[in-house]
Design an enzyme around this catalytic site. Sequence first.
Site, PDB file in Angstrom:
ATOM      1  N   HIS A 141      75.933  50.961  62.964  1.00  0.00           N
ATOM      2  CA  HIS A 141      76.185  51.688  64.203  1.00  0.00           C
ATOM      3  C   HIS A 141      74.729  51.369  65.141  1.00  0.00           C
ATOM      4  O   HIS A 141      75.049  51.192  66.174  1.00  0.00           O
ATOM      5  CB  HIS A 141      76.506  53.031  63.704  1.00  0.00           C
ATOM      6  CG  HIS A 141      76.739  54.056  65.023  1.00  0.00           C
ATOM      7  ND1 HIS A 141      76.351  55.182  65.226  1.00  0.00           N
ATOM      8  CD2 HIS A 141      77.339  53.763  66.171  1.00  0.00           C
ATOM      9  CE1 HIS A 141      76.753  55.814  66.339  1.00  0.00           C
ATOM     10  NE2 HIS A 141      77.238  54.785  67.133  1.00  0.00           N
ATOM     11  N   HIS A 192      76.763  51.792  56.867  1.00  0.00           N
ATOM     12  CA  HIS A 192      77.611  51.971  58.378  1.00  0.00           C
ATOM     13  C   HIS A 192      76.771  52.564  59.230  1.00  0.00           C
ATOM     14  O   HIS A 192      76.837  52.151  60.634  1.00  0.00           O
ATOM     15  CB  HIS A 192      78.687  52.816  57.790  1.00  0.00           C
ATOM     16  CG  HIS A 192      79.994  52.361  57.177  1.00  0.00           C
ATOM     17  ND1 HIS A 192      80.380  50.962  57.502  1.00  0.00           N
ATOM     18  CD2 HIS A 192      80.403  52.721  55.930  1.00  0.00           C
ATOM     19  CE1 HIS A 192      81.485  50.680  56.610  1.00  0.00           C
ATOM     20  NE2 HIS A 192      81.349  51.964  55.760  1.00  0.00           N
ATOM     21  N   HIS A 225      75.892  52.734  50.613  1.00  0.00           N
ATOM     22  CA  HIS A 225      77.165  52.012  51.235  1.00  0.00           C
ATOM     23  C   HIS A 225      77.336  52.777  52.671  1.00  0.00           C
ATOM     24  O   HIS A 225      77.662  52.329  53.627  1.00  0.00           O
ATOM     25  CB  HIS A 225      78.328  52.094  50.430  1.00  0.00           C
ATOM     26  CG  HIS A 225      79.616  51.466  51.195  1.00  0.00           C
ATOM     27  ND1 HIS A 225      79.829  49.993  51.402  1.00  0.00           N
ATOM     28  CD2 HIS A 225      80.489  52.318  51.864  1.00  0.00           C
ATOM     29  CE1 HIS A 225      80.906  50.097  51.925  1.00  0.00           C
ATOM     30  NE2 HIS A 225      81.398  51.095  52.206  1.00  0.00           N
ATOM     31  N   GLU A 226      77.353  54.107  52.735  1.00  0.00           N
ATOM     32  CA  GLU A 226      77.507  54.829  53.769  1.00  0.00           C
ATOM     33  C   GLU A 226      76.364  54.765  54.732  1.00  0.00           C
ATOM     34  O   GLU A 226      76.474  54.847  55.935  1.00  0.00           O
ATOM     35  CB  GLU A 226      77.842  56.561  53.515  1.00  0.00           C
ATOM     36  CG  GLU A 226      79.106  56.663  52.689  1.00  0.00           C
ATOM     37  CD  GLU A 226      80.231  55.912  52.986  1.00  0.00           C
ATOM     38  OE1 GLU A 226      80.278  55.702  54.448  1.00  0.00           O
ATOM     39  OE2 GLU A 226      81.132  55.524  52.518  1.00  0.00           O
TER      40      GLU A 226
END
Length: 234
Positions: free
Chosen positions: A115, A111, A107-108
């Site tokens: 980005h 991100h 999940h991270e």
Amino acid sequence: MPYYGYGYYGGIDPTFIILIPAILFTMYAQFKVSSTTSRFLRVNTQRGFTGEQVARRILESNGLYDVRIEMVRGHLSDHYDPRSKVLRLSQDIYYGTSVTSVAVAAHECGHAIQHAKGYVPLNLRSSLVPVVNFASNISWILIALGFIMRGPFLEIGILLFSASVLFQIITLPVEFNASNRALVQLGNLGIVEGKELNQSRKVLTAAALTYVAAALTSVLQLLRLVAIANRDND
């Protein structure tokens, strides 16, 4: 009896009822994320990748060689910092080989991929951070002054609080999209398969409820403040 914004003498502010759905949903979300993450922290994946290994594999497969991975203290304190391009994983996630560890790490990474690809909601949320930090620090001071004194304090405080509400709403597509990207990466890279992919989805769905709860609480709190301001003006 005089009304001071937060209630009547000897009574409870009737506008508090507006917050009850948010309070109940927040309790459910906290229970769901705690029970689900704890449950799947005890279920190891067959491939046995640690969260750090999963993160590195996903990042490299997407060409993100410049994103560092660090371990941080705290339970589920995992996050991606777009300013320094650092993906920070808590100890349980960094070293863990569980379904929860794999899902949270992915999940991270979602991100980080957002980005890199210039995902608009993420960029918008990042641009709002300094505004929200300022607004959150001063809005409740002004709202409190508005409860005590006449003048525009309450209305200005509500306007500043609206920035925090907008931030919480924009957070929803950011988090949902990161989870969707995570599941795609876990499946395409063969990190998890079949039942484990469904278990990963359960972990991420439970985690998403906390963001829904935060957004709902912010929206209903804003509606409550508006109701108080309108009644004070009557």
